[in-house]
Design a protein around this motif. Structure first.
Motif, PDB file in Angstrom:
ATOM      1  N   ILE A 165       0.842  -1.191   0.000  1.00  0.00           N
ATOM      2  CA  ILE A 165       0.000   0.000   0.000  1.00  0.00           C
ATOM      3  C   ILE A 165       0.880   1.245   0.000  1.00  0.00           C
ATOM      4  O   ILE A 165       0.684   2.171  -0.792  1.00  0.00           O
ATOM      5  N   GLN A 166       1.898   1.240   0.851  1.00  0.00           N
ATOM      6  CA  GLN A 166       2.794   2.388   0.931  1.00  0.00           C
ATOM      7  C   GLN A 166       3.496   2.640  -0.404  1.00  0.00           C
ATOM      8  O   GLN A 166       3.555   3.761  -0.890  1.00  0.00           O
ATOM      9  N   LYS A 167       3.995   1.549  -1.016  1.00  0.00           N
ATOM     10  CA  LYS A 167       4.755   1.697  -2.260  1.00  0.00           C
ATOM     11  C   LYS A 167       3.854   2.176  -3.399  1.00  0.00           C
ATOM     12  O   LYS A 167       4.252   2.981  -4.226  1.00  0.00           O
ATOM     13  N   VAL A 168       2.633   1.648  -3.447  1.00  0.00           N
ATOM     14  CA  VAL A 168       1.747   1.982  -4.564  1.00  0.00           C
ATOM     15  C   VAL A 168       1.206   3.406  -4.411  1.00  0.00           C
ATOM     16  O   VAL A 168       1.193   4.183  -5.369  1.00  0.00           O
ATOM     17  N   VAL A 169       0.794   3.765  -3.185  1.00  0.00           N
ATOM     18  CA  VAL A 169       0.162   5.071  -3.009  1.00  0.00           C
ATOM     19  C   VAL A 169       1.207   6.188  -2.978  1.00  0.00           C
ATOM     20  O   VAL A 169       0.989   7.243  -3.573  1.00  0.00           O
ATOM     21  N   PHE A 170       2.310   5.965  -2.305  1.00  0.00           N
ATOM     22  CA  PHE A 170       3.243   7.077  -2.108  1.00  0.00           C
ATOM     23  C   PHE A 170       4.504   7.011  -2.953  1.00  0.00           C
ATOM     24  O   PHE A 170       5.232   7.976  -3.029  1.00  0.00           O
ATOM     25  N   HIS A 171       4.782   5.876  -3.550  1.00  0.00           N
ATOM     26  CA  HIS A 171       6.027   5.784  -4.313  1.00  0.00           C
ATOM     27  C   HIS A 171       5.823   5.303  -5.735  1.00  0.00           C
ATOM     28  O   HIS A 171       6.782   4.884  -6.404  1.00  0.00           O
ATOM     29  N   LYS A 172       4.579   5.350  -6.215  1.00  0.00           N
ATOM     30  CA  LYS A 172       4.282   5.054  -7.609  1.00  0.00           C
ATOM     31  C   LYS A 172       4.766   3.696  -8.096  1.00  0.00           C
ATOM     32  O   LYS A 172       5.075   3.520  -9.262  1.00  0.00           O
ATOM     33  N   MET A 173       4.821   2.717  -7.194  1.00  0.00           N
ATOM     34  CA  MET A 173       5.191   1.383  -7.647  1.00  0.00           C
ATOM     35  C   MET A 173       3.966   0.785  -8.327  1.00  0.00           C
ATOM     36  O   MET A 173       2.841   1.056  -7.930  1.00  0.00           O
ATOM     37  N   SER A 174       4.179  -0.027  -9.380  1.00  0.00           N
ATOM     38  CA  SER A 174       3.004  -0.638 -10.006  1.00  0.00           C
ATOM     39  C   SER A 174       2.616  -1.857  -9.171  1.00  0.00           C
ATOM     40  O   SER A 174       3.480  -2.539  -8.621  1.00  0.00           O
ATOM     41  N   PRO A 175       1.287  -2.142  -9.067  1.00  0.00           N
ATOM     42  CA  PRO A 175       0.826  -3.202  -8.169  1.00  0.00           C
ATOM     43  C   PRO A 175       1.534  -4.539  -8.367  1.00  0.00           C
ATOM     44  O   PRO A 175       1.859  -5.220  -7.407  1.00  0.00           O
ATOM     45  N   SER A 176       1.810  -4.908  -9.641  1.00  0.00           N
ATOM     46  CA  SER A 176       2.410  -6.232  -9.853  1.00  0.00           C
ATOM     47  C   SER A 176       3.833  -6.310  -9.310  1.00  0.00           C
ATOM     48  O   SER A 176       4.303  -7.383  -8.955  1.00  0.00           O
ATOM     49  N   GLU A 177       4.528  -5.161  -9.225  1.00  0.00           N
ATOM     50  CA  GLU A 177       5.889  -5.194  -8.671  1.00  0.00           C
ATOM     51  C   GLU A 177       5.913  -5.553  -7.191  1.00  0.00           C
ATOM     52  O   GLU A 177       6.936  -5.979  -6.669  1.00  0.00           O
ATOM     53  N   THR A 178       4.776  -5.339  -6.486  1.00  0.00           N
ATOM     54  CA  THR A 178       4.778  -5.602  -5.046  1.00  0.00           C
ATOM     55  C   THR A 178       4.896  -7.098  -4.750  1.00  0.00           C
ATOM     56  O   THR A 178       5.217  -7.477  -3.643  1.00  0.00           O
ATOM     57  N   LEU A 179       4.644  -7.939  -5.766  1.00  0.00           N
ATOM     58  CA  LEU A 179       4.794  -9.383  -5.585  1.00  0.00           C
ATOM     59  C   LEU A 179       6.201  -9.723  -5.109  1.00  0.00           C
ATOM     60  O   LEU A 179       6.418 -10.700  -4.413  1.00  0.00           O
ATOM     61  N   PHE A 180       7.154  -8.883  -5.492  1.00  0.00           N
ATOM     62  CA  PHE A 180       8.554  -9.198  -5.185  1.00  0.00           C
ATOM     63  C   PHE A 180       9.098  -8.400  -4.010  1.00  0.00           C
ATOM     64  O   PHE A 180      10.289  -8.383  -3.767  1.00  0.00           O
ATOM     65  N   LEU A 181       8.214  -7.726  -3.285  1.00  0.00           N
ATOM     66  CA  LEU A 181       8.672  -6.963  -2.111  1.00  0.00           C
ATOM     67  C   LEU A 181       9.225  -7.924  -1.072  1.00  0.00           C
ATOM     68  O   LEU A 181       8.619  -8.934  -0.759  1.00  0.00           O
ATOM     69  N   GLU A 182      10.379  -7.592  -0.530  1.00  0.00           N
ATOM     70  CA  GLU A 182      10.963  -8.434   0.511  1.00  0.00           C
ATOM     71  C   GLU A 182      10.238  -8.167   1.815  1.00  0.00           C
ATOM     72  O   GLU A 182       9.891  -7.027   2.116  1.00  0.00           O
ATOM     73  N   SER A 183      10.074  -9.190   2.596  1.00  0.00           N
ATOM     74  CA  SER A 183       9.513  -9.012   3.922  1.00  0.00           C
ATOM     75  C   SER A 183      10.607  -8.375   4.791  1.00  0.00           C
ATOM     76  O   SER A 183      11.735  -8.829   4.782  1.00  0.00           O
ATOM     77  N   THR A 184      10.274  -7.306   5.491  1.00  0.00           N
ATOM     78  CA  THR A 184      11.307  -6.675   6.317  1.00  0.00           C
ATOM     79  C   THR A 184      11.016  -6.949   7.784  1.00  0.00           C
ATOM     80  O   THR A 184       9.888  -7.183   8.174  1.00  0.00           O
ATOM     81  N   ASN A 185      12.062  -6.902   8.572  1.00  0.00           N
ATOM     82  CA  ASN A 185      11.884  -7.121  10.001  1.00  0.00           C
ATOM     83  C   ASN A 185      12.269  -5.894  10.794  1.00  0.00           C
ATOM     84  O   ASN A 185      12.564  -5.970  11.969  1.00  0.00           O
ATOM     85  N   LYS A 186      12.314  -4.771  10.112  1.00  0.00           N
ATOM     86  CA  LYS A 186      12.652  -3.546  10.827  1.00  0.00           C
ATOM     87  C   LYS A 186      11.538  -3.208  11.811  1.00  0.00           C
ATOM     88  O   LYS A 186      10.362  -3.495  11.558  1.00  0.00           O
ATOM     89  N   ILE A 187      11.896  -2.585  12.913  1.00  0.00           N
ATOM     90  CA  ILE A 187      10.922  -2.271  13.953  1.00  0.00           C
ATOM     91  C   ILE A 187       9.778  -1.446  13.400  1.00  0.00           C
ATOM     92  O   ILE A 187       8.622  -1.770  13.562  1.00  0.00           O
TER      93      ILE A 187
END
Ligand code: GDP
Length: 331
Positions: free
Chosen positions: A25-47
């Protein structure tokens, strides 16, 4: 604290189970990522993933469940964070079993409410792109019933949760975010009034005030919003940003390809004209009007000039109030 020209940005917390879709949601709304690219988002463990993006009107933080938030950990100062939060968005994956999510939601909401009863609680029933319309309504009804039962059982029926059906694959996520942000803008009634006056004096059918960076609309006149018009606005902003990025002068000051004088006109083949003009560094007005009305562009531009001045005053007054509050607090 974060501020734009001295105006404090609304603060939003984005929460939910891991993999519910928060980073997407953050990437698509605020950083113009295309929805299909989010499939490859890494899971982060940052606080927490903080986003105080300088190119947008809002700022927010993302928190994952489980792992990050332990209300029983004494070193975790959730009270301070809830106190500074305007809206808490809880994301629920509708394609998954949501029993665990609902219990986390209940825990979070009751904790947050005790610290700060002014928070607006927003629930995104997310990833509904795979569901039929009937199925969507059914899920929404079920979640509404369960959350309200839990709150009533806890004696907290005064807490209001707003539910939205969202997906990053269409405009529903932008529409939901727009509504969340609008609740956090104290000047909203004034902005709506100014827009009403502006359109009725200019022969315009519909006008939106957009945060260009995120395509969230922060206000519109009081005529109803239909999704198609909103989608056209989003498409127009995309066109303007893309063209500006390719051919525009780099505006190094804010790192934005557009500036306060940017504008664009698109004539549709059904005699509708869409007119976009920048209002401030972050905000642009997008208007819908008929070709005949656009013939009086001089009048529109003059009214727009007055509107712009009024907007600056609305935000200026708020800055002055904030500054004098600060002075008072220092004494
Ligand atoms: P987070 O752990 O909450 O930040 O979740 P992510 O943003 O990493 O998303 C987890 C997965 O859900 C990714 O593979 C996304 O592509 C997917 N996803 C996110 N939003 C949507 C949506 O609206 N629809 C569908 N079908 N998948 C989505």
């Amino acid at each position: 604290s974060d501020s734009v020209n001295g105006v404090v940005k609304p603060r939003i917390l984005l929460m939910g189970l891991r993999r519910s879709g928060k980073s997407s949601i953050q990437k698509v709304v605020f950083h113009k990522m295309s929805p299909s690219e989010t499939l490859f988002l890494e899971s982060t463990n940052k606080i927490c993933r903080e986003d105080v993006s300088s190119s947008s009107f809002v700022s927010f933080q993302i928190w994952d469940f489980p792992g990050q938030i332990d209300f029983f950990d004494p070193t975790f100062d959730y009270e301070m964070i809830f106190r500074g939060t305007g809206a808490l968005i809880f994301v629920i994956d509708s394609q998954d079993d949501y029993v665990e999510a609902l219990s986390r939601l209940h825990l979070t909401v009751t904790r947050a409410y005790k610290v700060n009863p002014d928070i607006s609680f927003e629930v995104f029933i997310h990833k509904v792109d795979g569901l039929s319309d009937d199925h969507k309504i059914e899920k929404q009804r079920d979640i509404h019933k369960r959350t309200n039962t839990d709150l009533t059982d806890a004696g907290l029926e005064q807490i209001h949760l707003s539910l939205y059906l969202t997906s990053i694959y269409d405009h529903s996520i932008f529409e939901a975010f727009s509504k969340v942000v609008q609740k956090l803008i104290p000047q909203l009634p004034t902005l709506e009034n100014l827009l009403n006056i502006f359109i009725s004096n200019s022969g315009i059918e519909k006008a939106f005030l957009f945060d260009v960076g995120s395509k969230i609309y922060i206000a519109t006149d009081s005529s109803p919003v239909d999704m198609q018009t909103y989608e056209l606005c989003c498409d127009m902003i995309d066109v303007v940003i893309d063209i500006s990025c390719i051919y525009g002068m780099p505006n190094t000051e804010a790192g934005l390809p557009h500036d306060k004088d940017s504008m664009a006109i698109i004539h549709l083949n059904n005699t509708t004209v869409i007119y976009l003009k920048e209002v401030t560094k972050f905000l642009a007005m997008v208007c819908f009007l008929r070709k005949e009305s656009f013939a009086r562009k001089g009048l529109i531009d003059y009214n727009f000039h007055c509107f712009k001045k009024a907007i600056q005053e609305v935000f200026d007054v708020r800055v002055k109030v904030q500054q004098s509050r600060k002075l008072l607090n220092q004494r």
